[in-house]
Scaffold this motif. Structure first.
Motif, PDB file in Angstrom:
ATOM      1  N   ALA A   8       0.850  -1.187   0.000  1.00  0.00           N
ATOM      2  CA  ALA A   8       0.000   0.000   0.000  1.00  0.00           C
ATOM      3  C   ALA A   8       0.888   1.239   0.000  1.00  0.00           C
ATOM      4  O   ALA A   8       1.928   1.267   0.647  1.00  0.00           O
ATOM      5  N   ARG A   9       0.465   2.233  -0.735  1.00  0.00           N
ATOM      6  CA  ARG A   9       1.144   3.523  -0.710  1.00  0.00           C
ATOM      7  C   ARG A   9       0.120   4.605  -1.026  1.00  0.00           C
ATOM      8  O   ARG A   9      -0.923   4.352  -1.610  1.00  0.00           O
ATOM      9  N   TYR A  10       0.459   5.803  -0.628  1.00  0.00           N
ATOM     10  CA  TYR A  10      -0.432   6.923  -0.849  1.00  0.00           C
ATOM     11  C   TYR A  10       0.409   8.177  -0.965  1.00  0.00           C
ATOM     12  O   TYR A  10       1.602   8.175  -0.663  1.00  0.00           O
ATOM     13  N   GLY A  11      -0.178   9.253  -1.407  1.00  0.00           N
ATOM     14  CA  GLY A  11       0.573  10.488  -1.531  1.00  0.00           C
ATOM     15  C   GLY A  11      -0.136  11.516  -2.374  1.00  0.00           C
ATOM     16  O   GLY A  11      -1.360  11.520  -2.464  1.00  0.00           O
ATOM     17  N   LYS A  12       0.669  12.371  -2.993  1.00  0.00           N
ATOM     18  CA  LYS A  12       0.140  13.443  -3.818  1.00  0.00           C
ATOM     19  C   LYS A  12       0.921  13.508  -5.117  1.00  0.00           C
ATOM     20  O   LYS A  12       2.118  13.238  -5.150  1.00  0.00           O
ATOM     21  N   THR A  13       0.228  13.903  -6.172  1.00  0.00           N
ATOM     22  CA  THR A  13       0.892  14.130  -7.446  1.00  0.00           C
ATOM     23  C   THR A  13       0.821  15.616  -7.777  1.00  0.00           C
ATOM     24  O   THR A  13       0.013  16.358  -7.219  1.00  0.00           O
ATOM     25  N   ALA A  36       4.935  12.896  -4.536  1.00  0.00           N
ATOM     26  CA  ALA A  36       5.404  12.450  -3.222  1.00  0.00           C
ATOM     27  C   ALA A  36       4.583  11.236  -2.805  1.00  0.00           C
ATOM     28  O   ALA A  36       3.364  11.326  -2.645  1.00  0.00           O
ATOM     29  N   LEU A  37       5.256  10.090  -2.664  1.00  0.00           N
ATOM     30  CA  LEU A  37       4.574   8.861  -2.269  1.00  0.00           C
ATOM     31  C   LEU A  37       5.146   8.344  -0.961  1.00  0.00           C
ATOM     32  O   LEU A  37       6.353   8.382  -0.747  1.00  0.00           O
ATOM     33  N   VAL A  55       0.274   9.258   7.712  1.00  0.00           N
ATOM     34  CA  VAL A  55       0.597  10.684   7.790  1.00  0.00           C
ATOM     35  C   VAL A  55      -0.339  11.420   6.845  1.00  0.00           C
ATOM     36  O   VAL A  55      -0.476  11.034   5.679  1.00  0.00           O
ATOM     37  N   ALA A  56      -0.971  12.463   7.328  1.00  0.00           N
ATOM     38  CA  ALA A  56      -1.908  13.215   6.493  1.00  0.00           C
ATOM     39  C   ALA A  56      -1.164  13.907   5.363  1.00  0.00           C
ATOM     40  O   ALA A  56      -0.226  14.657   5.602  1.00  0.00           O
ATOM     41  N   THR A  57      -1.556  13.660   4.123  1.00  0.00           N
ATOM     42  CA  THR A  57      -0.857  14.267   2.984  1.00  0.00           C
ATOM     43  C   THR A  57      -1.296  15.707   2.763  1.00  0.00           C
ATOM     44  O   THR A  57      -0.565  16.463   2.139  1.00  0.00           O
ATOM     45  N   ASP A  58      -2.448  16.111   3.272  1.00  0.00           N
ATOM     46  CA  ASP A  58      -2.849  17.508   3.080  1.00  0.00           C
ATOM     47  C   ASP A  58      -2.023  18.453   3.944  1.00  0.00           C
ATOM     48  O   ASP A  58      -1.959  19.637   3.685  1.00  0.00           O
ATOM     49  N   SER A  59      -1.336  17.945   4.967  1.00  0.00           N
ATOM     50  CA  SER A  59      -0.472  18.803   5.789  1.00  0.00           C
ATOM     51  C   SER A  59       0.941  18.861   5.224  1.00  0.00           C
ATOM     52  O   SER A  59       1.798  19.535   5.777  1.00  0.00           O
ATOM     53  N   SER A  60       1.214  18.166   4.134  1.00  0.00           N
ATOM     54  CA  SER A  60       2.551  18.171   3.549  1.00  0.00           C
ATOM     55  C   SER A  60       2.696  19.210   2.454  1.00  0.00           C
ATOM     56  O   SER A  60       3.670  19.230   1.750  1.00  0.00           O
TER      57      SER A  60
END
Length: 61
Positions: A8-13, A36-37, A55-60
């Motif tokens: 599993a992975r998550y992040g933002k493009t 960022a993944l 970890v919340a990605t909206d705070s990154s």
């Protein structure tokens, strides 16, 4: 029948990153578009609804 979460992975493009390169009197602005993944042992967020390992990605931003 059993189901297993293999990875599993998550992040933002399309995260915009700016950098200023200073060369004497010249300053160059450079823009990067990055992805960022995050990945790791986050299976409990899917199997037990426990988001304490995420970890919340909206705070990154």
């Amino acid at each position: 029948m059993s189901t297993t979460l293999s990875s599993a992975r998550y992040g933002k493009t399309n995260v915009r990153v700016f950098r200023i390169v200073r060369q004497g009197a010249w300053h160059h602005v450079v823009e990067y578009s990055v992805e960022a993944l995050l990945e790791g042992d986050i299976s409990t967020s899917y199997t037990e609804a426990d988001n304490s390992v995420v970890v919340a990605t909206d705070s990154s931003e």
